[in-house]
Design a protein around this motif. Structure first.
Motif, PDB file in Angstrom:
ATOM      1  N   ASN A 270      43.237  54.641   8.189  1.00  0.00           N
ATOM      2  CA  ASN A 270      42.959  53.265   8.747  1.00  0.00           C
ATOM      3  C   ASN A 270      43.939  52.184   7.841  1.00  0.00           C
ATOM      4  OD1 ASN A 270      42.058  54.337  11.080  1.00  0.00           O
ATOM      5  ND2 ASN A 270      39.861  53.690  10.255  1.00  0.00           N
ATOM      6  N   GLY A 271      44.351  52.666   6.652  1.00  0.00           N
ATOM      7  CA  GLY A 271      44.507  51.380   5.812  1.00  0.00           C
ATOM      8  C   GLY A 271      45.547  51.981   4.538  1.00  0.00           C
ATOM      9  N   ARG A 272      46.275  50.872   4.017  1.00  0.00           N
ATOM     10  CA  ARG A 272      46.973  51.163   2.838  1.00  0.00           C
ATOM     11  C   ARG A 272      46.923  49.872   1.729  1.00  0.00           C
ATOM     12  NH1 ARG A 272      47.531  54.522   5.854  1.00  0.00           N
ATOM     13  NH2 ARG A 272      49.269  55.857   6.554  1.00  0.00           N
ATOM     14  N   SER A 273      47.103  50.415   0.521  1.00  0.00           N
ATOM     15  CA  SER A 273      47.027  48.964  -0.611  1.00  0.00           C
ATOM     16  C   SER A 273      48.349  49.437  -1.365  1.00  0.00           C
ATOM     17  CB  SER A 273      45.573  49.467  -1.452  1.00  0.00           C
ATOM     18  OG  SER A 273      44.637  49.303  -0.820  1.00  0.00           O
ATOM     19  N   TRP A 274      48.846  47.753  -1.559  1.00  0.00           N
ATOM     20  CA  TRP A 274      50.032  47.893  -2.399  1.00  0.00           C
ATOM     21  C   TRP A 274      49.699  46.976  -3.712  1.00  0.00           C
ATOM     22  CZ3 TRP A 274      50.614  48.619   2.730  1.00  0.00           C
ATOM     23  CH2 TRP A 274      51.407  49.192   3.298  1.00  0.00           C
ATOM     24  N   ARG A 275      50.007  47.362  -4.858  1.00  0.00           N
ATOM     25  CA  ARG A 275      49.684  46.836  -6.056  1.00  0.00           C
ATOM     26  C   ARG A 275      50.993  46.358  -6.751  1.00  0.00           C
ATOM     27  NH1 ARG A 275      45.221  46.435  -9.443  1.00  0.00           N
ATOM     28  NH2 ARG A 275      44.341  47.519  -8.293  1.00  0.00           N
ATOM     29  N   LEU A 276      50.973  45.287  -7.417  1.00  0.00           N
ATOM     30  CA  LEU A 276      51.929  44.351  -8.403  1.00  0.00           C
ATOM     31  C   LEU A 276      51.028  43.962  -9.491  1.00  0.00           C
ATOM     32  CD1 LEU A 276      54.983  44.263  -9.134  1.00  0.00           C
ATOM     33  CD2 LEU A 276      54.720  41.758  -7.765  1.00  0.00           C
ATOM     34  N   GLY A 277      51.266  44.554 -10.700  1.00  0.00           N
ATOM     35  CA  GLY A 277      50.466  44.114 -11.767  1.00  0.00           C
ATOM     36  C   GLY A 277      48.861  44.065 -11.258  1.00  0.00           C
ATOM     37  N   ALA A 278      48.150  43.030 -11.545  1.00  0.00           N
ATOM     38  CA  ALA A 278      46.619  42.863 -11.517  1.00  0.00           C
ATOM     39  C   ALA A 278      46.417  42.801  -9.892  1.00  0.00           C
ATOM     40  CB  ALA A 278      45.995  42.050 -12.249  1.00  0.00           C
ATOM     41  N   THR A 279      47.117  42.280  -9.104  1.00  0.00           N
ATOM     42  CA  THR A 279      46.903  41.946  -7.721  1.00  0.00           C
ATOM     43  C   THR A 279      47.290  43.011  -6.684  1.00  0.00           C
ATOM     44  OG1 THR A 279      47.368  39.758  -8.496  1.00  0.00           O
ATOM     45  CG2 THR A 279      47.163  40.110  -6.000  1.00  0.00           C
ATOM     46  N   TYR A 280      46.417  43.217  -5.601  1.00  0.00           N
ATOM     47  CA  TYR A 280      46.928  44.158  -4.807  1.00  0.00           C
ATOM     48  C   TYR A 280      46.536  43.728  -3.400  1.00  0.00           C
ATOM     49  CZ  TYR A 280      41.869  45.789  -4.650  1.00  0.00           C
ATOM     50  OH  TYR A 280      40.596  45.840  -4.570  1.00  0.00           O
ATOM     51  N   LEU A 281      47.420  43.956  -2.308  1.00  0.00           N
ATOM     52  CA  LEU A 281      47.347  43.811  -0.972  1.00  0.00           C
ATOM     53  C   LEU A 281      46.819  45.123  -0.193  1.00  0.00           C
ATOM     54  CD1 LEU A 281      50.429  41.746  -0.626  1.00  0.00           C
ATOM     55  CD2 LEU A 281      48.281  40.759  -0.910  1.00  0.00           C
ATOM     56  N   VAL A 282      45.837  44.582   0.525  1.00  0.00           N
ATOM     57  CA  VAL A 282      45.256  45.650   1.630  1.00  0.00           C
ATOM     58  C   VAL A 282      45.482  45.397   3.121  1.00  0.00           C
ATOM     59  CG1 VAL A 282      43.418  46.875   2.381  1.00  0.00           C
ATOM     60  CG2 VAL A 282      43.458  46.187   0.081  1.00  0.00           C
ATOM     61  N   PHE A 283      46.204  46.526   3.631  1.00  0.00           N
ATOM     62  CA  PHE A 283      46.324  46.078   5.218  1.00  0.00           C
ATOM     63  C   PHE A 283      45.552  47.334   5.983  1.00  0.00           C
ATOM     64  CE2 PHE A 283      49.690  44.319   3.067  1.00  0.00           C
ATOM     65  CZ  PHE A 283      49.981  43.174   3.832  1.00  0.00           C
ATOM     66  N   GLU A 284      44.565  46.988   6.692  1.00  0.00           N
ATOM     67  CA  GLU A 284      43.707  47.764   7.361  1.00  0.00           C
ATOM     68  C   GLU A 284      43.513  47.547   8.987  1.00  0.00           C
ATOM     69  OE1 GLU A 284      39.136  49.535   7.040  1.00  0.00           O
ATOM     70  OE2 GLU A 284      39.702  47.714   6.011  1.00  0.00           O
ATOM     71  N   GLN A 285      43.754  48.754   9.605  1.00  0.00           N
ATOM     72  CA  GLN A 285      43.305  48.596  11.220  1.00  0.00           C
ATOM     73  C   GLN A 285      41.859  48.996  11.313  1.00  0.00           C
ATOM     74  OE1 GLN A 285      46.171  50.954  13.401  1.00  0.00           O
ATOM     75  NE2 GLN A 285      45.128  50.792  15.309  1.00  0.00           N
ATOM     76  N   SER A 286      41.039  48.096  11.191  1.00  0.00           N
ATOM     77  CA  SER A 286      39.584  48.183  11.374  1.00  0.00           C
ATOM     78  C   SER A 286      39.275  48.182  13.033  1.00  0.00           C
ATOM     79  CB  SER A 286      38.888  46.807  10.948  1.00  0.00           C
ATOM     80  OG  SER A 286      37.509  46.951  11.277  1.00  0.00           O
ATOM     81  N   LYS A 287      38.236  49.133  13.158  1.00  0.00           N
ATOM     82  CA  LYS A 287      37.653  49.309  14.657  1.00  0.00           C
ATOM     83  C   LYS A 287      36.968  47.881  14.806  1.00  0.00           C
ATOM     84  CE  LYS A 287      37.717  54.033  14.291  1.00  0.00           C
ATOM     85  NZ  LYS A 287      36.952  55.261  14.129  1.00  0.00           N
ATOM     86  N   ALA A 288      36.389  47.084  14.118  1.00  0.00           N
ATOM     87  CA  ALA A 288      35.852  45.656  14.421  1.00  0.00           C
ATOM     88  C   ALA A 288      36.665  44.544  14.768  1.00  0.00           C
ATOM     89  CB  ALA A 288      35.052  45.508  13.106  1.00  0.00           C
ATOM     90  N   LEU A 289      38.150  44.794  14.881  1.00  0.00           N
ATOM     91  CA  LEU A 289      38.902  43.768  15.357  1.00  0.00           C
ATOM     92  C   LEU A 289      38.575  42.950  16.565  1.00  0.00           C
ATOM     93  CD1 LEU A 289      42.700  45.184  14.368  1.00  0.00           C
ATOM     94  CD2 LEU A 289      41.512  43.108  13.567  1.00  0.00           C
ATOM     95  N   THR A 290      38.889  41.841  16.606  1.00  0.00           N
ATOM     96  CA  THR A 290      38.473  41.206  18.078  1.00  0.00           C
ATOM     97  C   THR A 290      39.685  40.740  18.729  1.00  0.00           C
ATOM     98  OG1 THR A 290      38.157  38.909  16.803  1.00  0.00           O
ATOM     99  CG2 THR A 290      36.283  40.552  17.132  1.00  0.00           C
ATOM    100  N   ALA A 291      40.665  41.045  18.298  1.00  0.00           N
ATOM    101  CA  ALA A 291      42.026  40.464  19.143  1.00  0.00           C
ATOM    102  C   ALA A 291      43.281  41.910  18.436  1.00  0.00           C
ATOM    103  CB  ALA A 291      42.311  39.084  18.460  1.00  0.00           C
TER     104      ALA A 291
END
Length: 132
Positions: A36-57
């Motif tokens: 349900n997700g992926r994380s991308w990192r550059l240096g010390a910072t990372y971005l997470v994209f997740e398809q959660s079952k708790a989404l309301t829209a």
């Protein structure tokens, strides 16, 4: 310093296609991948994209409270334009084309892109004074 940002998306495959391409082009690497997700990192910072079952829209609305957009430093106007050209093949469309590349301000060279799920990114060319 920002540690990470987690963004819930309605469709992980679409997010991976649009954001994954852009993040790779900007030098980020995938550091985590799960059903349900992926994380991308550059240096010390990372971005997470997740398809959660708790989404309301099923669509992001950048005009509601919450995330409006992510802005990235880009190495100059030529690189901004190259990314804009390629972005169209990865699910992004150019916002404010009539004011591009100065939609944010006359002295700022940037592109605003939106993907199919309503997420916006800003690609801001680093000026010579910022590069020093």
């Amino acid at each position: 310093m920002l540690h990470h940002v987690e963004i819930w998306v309605p469709d992980l495959d679409r997010a991976t296609a649009s954001f994954g391409w852009l993040l790779k082009a900007l030098g980020y690497t995938v550091v985590q991948s799960w059903s349900n997700g992926r994380s991308w990192r550059l240096g010390a910072t990372y971005l997470v994209f997740e398809q959660s079952k708790a989404l309301t829209a099923d669509h992001h609305d950048r005009c509601r409270p919450g995330l409006n957009h992510l802005a990235f430093h880009i190495d100059g106007p030529d690189t901004v334009e190259a990314l804009v050209s390629e972005a169209l093949q990865h699910g992004w469309c150019l916002m404010f084309p009539d004011r591009h590349p100065h939609a944010g301000a006359e002295h700022v060279y940037a592109a605003y892109l939106e993907n199919e799920d309503g997420f916006e990114v800003e690609l801001v060319a680093i000026s010579e004074s910022e590069a020093d």
